[in-house]
Design a protein around this motif. Sequence first.
Motif, PDB file in Angstrom:
ATOM      1  N   MET A   1       0.832  -1.200   0.000  1.00  0.00           N
ATOM      2  CA  MET A   1       0.000   0.000   0.000  1.00  0.00           C
ATOM      3  C   MET A   1       0.872   1.258   0.000  1.00  0.00           C
ATOM      4  N   LEU A   2       1.990   1.212   0.703  1.00  0.00           N
ATOM      5  CA  LEU A   2       2.859   2.384   0.765  1.00  0.00           C
ATOM      6  C   LEU A   2       3.376   2.744  -0.625  1.00  0.00           C
ATOM      7  N   ARG A   3       3.814   1.750  -1.404  1.00  0.00           N
ATOM      8  CA  ARG A   3       4.326   2.012  -2.749  1.00  0.00           C
ATOM      9  C   ARG A   3       3.222   2.501  -3.671  1.00  0.00           C
ATOM     10  N   TRP A   4       2.044   1.836  -3.596  1.00  0.00           N
ATOM     11  CA  TRP A   4       0.947   2.216  -4.498  1.00  0.00           C
ATOM     12  C   TRP A   4       0.472   3.636  -4.213  1.00  0.00           C
ATOM     13  N   SER A   5       0.271   3.953  -2.938  1.00  0.00           N
ATOM     14  CA  SER A   5      -0.222   5.288  -2.594  1.00  0.00           C
ATOM     15  C   SER A   5       0.803   6.352  -2.972  1.00  0.00           C
ATOM     16  N   GLN A   6       2.090   6.069  -2.748  1.00  0.00           N
ATOM     17  CA  GLN A   6       3.120   7.039  -3.115  1.00  0.00           C
ATOM     18  C   GLN A   6       3.147   7.253  -4.622  1.00  0.00           C
ATOM     19  N   ARG A   7       2.911   6.204  -5.390  1.00  0.00           N
ATOM     20  CA  ARG A   7       2.885   6.336  -6.852  1.00  0.00           C
ATOM     21  C   ARG A   7       1.760   7.269  -7.292  1.00  0.00           C
ATOM     22  N   VAL A   8       0.578   7.125  -6.702  1.00  0.00           N
ATOM     23  CA  VAL A   8      -0.543   7.999  -7.033  1.00  0.00           C
ATOM     24  C   VAL A   8      -0.227   9.440  -6.635  1.00  0.00           C
ATOM     25  N   ILE A   9       0.359   9.617  -5.462  1.00  0.00           N
ATOM     26  CA  ILE A   9       0.715  10.958  -4.996  1.00  0.00           C
ATOM     27  C   ILE A   9       1.702  11.607  -5.963  1.00  0.00           C
ATOM     28  N   ASP A  10       2.685  10.843  -6.426  1.00  0.00           N
ATOM     29  CA  ASP A  10       3.672  11.384  -7.369  1.00  0.00           C
ATOM     30  C   ASP A  10       3.013  11.752  -8.697  1.00  0.00           C
ATOM     31  N   LEU A  11       2.109  10.896  -9.176  1.00  0.00           N
ATOM     32  CA  LEU A  11       1.443  11.164 -10.458  1.00  0.00           C
ATOM     33  C   LEU A  11       0.515  12.371 -10.368  1.00  0.00           C
ATOM     34  N   ALA A  30      -5.234   8.805  -1.763  1.00  0.00           N
ATOM     35  CA  ALA A  30      -3.892   8.227  -1.724  1.00  0.00           C
ATOM     36  C   ALA A  30      -3.126   8.695  -0.495  1.00  0.00           C
ATOM     37  N   VAL A  31      -3.293   9.953  -0.122  1.00  0.00           N
ATOM     38  CA  VAL A  31      -2.619  10.468   1.070  1.00  0.00           C
ATOM     39  C   VAL A  31      -3.143   9.757   2.320  1.00  0.00           C
ATOM     40  N   ALA A  32      -4.476   9.537   2.382  1.00  0.00           N
ATOM     41  CA  ALA A  32      -5.043   8.809   3.522  1.00  0.00           C
ATOM     42  C   ALA A  32      -4.548   7.370   3.556  1.00  0.00           C
ATOM     43  N   GLN A  33      -4.435   6.735   2.377  1.00  0.00           N
ATOM     44  CA  GLN A  33      -3.933   5.363   2.320  1.00  0.00           C
ATOM     45  C   GLN A  33      -2.471   5.304   2.745  1.00  0.00           C
ATOM     46  N   ARG A  34      -1.700   6.320   2.372  1.00  0.00           N
ATOM     47  CA  ARG A  34      -0.294   6.338   2.796  1.00  0.00           C
ATOM     48  C   ARG A  34      -0.194   6.468   4.310  1.00  0.00           C
ATOM     49  N   ALA A  35      -1.114   7.217   4.908  1.00  0.00           N
ATOM     50  CA  ALA A  35      -1.120   7.341   6.371  1.00  0.00           C
ATOM     51  C   ALA A  35      -1.299   5.974   7.019  1.00  0.00           C
ATOM     52  N   ARG A  47       0.473  11.202  10.833  1.00  0.00           N
ATOM     53  CA  ARG A  47      -0.470  12.207  11.323  1.00  0.00           C
ATOM     54  C   ARG A  47      -0.660  13.334  10.304  1.00  0.00           C
ATOM     55  N   ASP A  48       0.420  13.780   9.702  1.00  0.00           N
ATOM     56  CA  ASP A  48       0.322  14.819   8.675  1.00  0.00           C
ATOM     57  C   ASP A  48      -0.503  14.326   7.493  1.00  0.00           C
ATOM     58  N   ASP A  49      -0.316  13.055   7.122  1.00  0.00           N
ATOM     59  CA  ASP A  49      -1.086  12.499   6.006  1.00  0.00           C
ATOM     60  C   ASP A  49      -2.578  12.450   6.334  1.00  0.00           C
ATOM     61  N   LEU A  50      -2.921  12.044   7.540  1.00  0.00           N
ATOM     62  CA  LEU A  50      -4.329  12.023   7.928  1.00  0.00           C
ATOM     63  C   LEU A  50      -4.926  13.424   7.834  1.00  0.00           C
ATOM     64  N   ARG A  51      -4.216  14.395   8.375  1.00  0.00           N
ATOM     65  CA  ARG A  51      -4.705  15.777   8.352  1.00  0.00           C
ATOM     66  C   ARG A  51      -4.844  16.288   6.925  1.00  0.00           C
ATOM     67  N   ASP A  52      -3.830  16.062   6.095  1.00  0.00           N
ATOM     68  CA  ASP A  52      -3.847  16.588   4.731  1.00  0.00           C
ATOM     69  C   ASP A  52      -4.896  15.889   3.873  1.00  0.00           C
ATOM     70  N   GLY A  53      -5.038  14.583   4.043  1.00  0.00           N
ATOM     71  CA  GLY A  53      -6.046  13.867   3.276  1.00  0.00           C
ATOM     72  C   GLY A  53      -7.446  14.350   3.581  1.00  0.00           C
ATOM     73  N   LEU A  54      -7.735  14.535   4.870  1.00  0.00           N
ATOM     74  CA  LEU A  54      -9.051  15.034   5.260  1.00  0.00           C
ATOM     75  C   LEU A  54      -9.285  16.453   4.746  1.00  0.00           C
ATOM     76  N   VAL A  68     -12.542   9.076   2.105  1.00  0.00           N
ATOM     77  CA  VAL A  68     -11.355   9.430   2.875  1.00  0.00           C
ATOM     78  C   VAL A  68     -11.638   9.331   4.366  1.00  0.00           C
ATOM     79  N   PHE A  69     -12.817   9.773   4.800  1.00  0.00           N
ATOM     80  CA  PHE A  69     -13.164   9.630   6.216  1.00  0.00           C
ATOM     81  C   PHE A  69     -13.156   8.164   6.622  1.00  0.00           C
ATOM     82  N   THR A  70     -13.626   7.299   5.739  1.00  0.00           N
ATOM     83  CA  THR A  70     -13.622   5.869   6.045  1.00  0.00           C
ATOM     84  C   THR A  70     -12.192   5.355   6.185  1.00  0.00           C
ATOM     85  N   TYR A  71     -11.307   5.758   5.266  1.00  0.00           N
ATOM     86  CA  TYR A  71      -9.916   5.310   5.338  1.00  0.00           C
ATOM     87  C   TYR A  71      -9.206   5.845   6.573  1.00  0.00           C
ATOM     88  N   VAL A  72      -9.610   7.020   7.038  1.00  0.00           N
ATOM     89  CA  VAL A  72      -8.969   7.594   8.214  1.00  0.00           C
ATOM     90  C   VAL A  72      -9.460   6.922   9.490  1.00  0.00           C
TER      91      VAL A  72
END
Length: 283
Positions: A1-11, A30-35, A47-54, A68-72
Amino acid sequence: MLRWSQRVIDLADGDPSKGNFIIGSPLALAVAQRAVARYCLGRPGWRDDLRDGLAMARSADPMSYATVFTYVYFPGIPAGVLRPDDRAVRAIEDALRIAERSGDDFALALARLTLGGALVHRRTAAEGDRGHKLLALVSDVFVRRRQQLCELPIINVYLARERARRGDRDEAIPLIRAAADHLFRQGRLLGWGVPATGVLVETLLDRGAESDVVEAEAAIQRLAAAPADEGLVIRDIWLLRLGALLAQAHGDDTAYRDYRDRYRDMARTLGFEGHIAWAEAME
């Protein structure tokens, strides 16, 4: 999940709406998934990822917001990373109201799932009852529509746990056991299987027959033996918690204090709010 979410964030390259074919803000998701990946592995920045994703999801469409709320909160609270405190429940209630106004049935189901998961971790019987009703409603929707079936085992675990809390442990334990066994057979013991094993062990030890203690110990050993590519601190901290409960059931005060103290220290080091509260309750 870390690699996949980072790939989406980069794209996405900072554009919250880029690639919005199904969901309005793939970047927020993707930011919430990376969290989730980061806290499961004990990596900083979750924590920063949770905040930024929300924050991004609030400016997007209702489906993005609910997802995103569900993922958090839905993995975060059962995993013991977040607390189902008043602030969290208010935020989820707000997401539910937005989903209700949107007319999107799937967004509504996700919001109900998140709120139900939070409420069954609250203290009062009334909140537990409401959470149970919401989870039962969502389970029925997912089954009828053949959606989110991967979430059904953990939903069934918490539905059964509410039955156990009402005193019906003999009926609840086979249901929790079946869900945990299903997750093990599907190779998902290190996902939803971690909190599911926790609920199984706690419920068995609450009933407290000699055979229950033996089964609880076997469930802990199965979780500890599950192979993983990287160190999973989310499993490690649960094993400390469950080890303390098992030592208490055996009447081994020395082992109990050792597990409890290491559990408390790890929870504080990681900043996992739910585990911090659970550890403090063991004092």
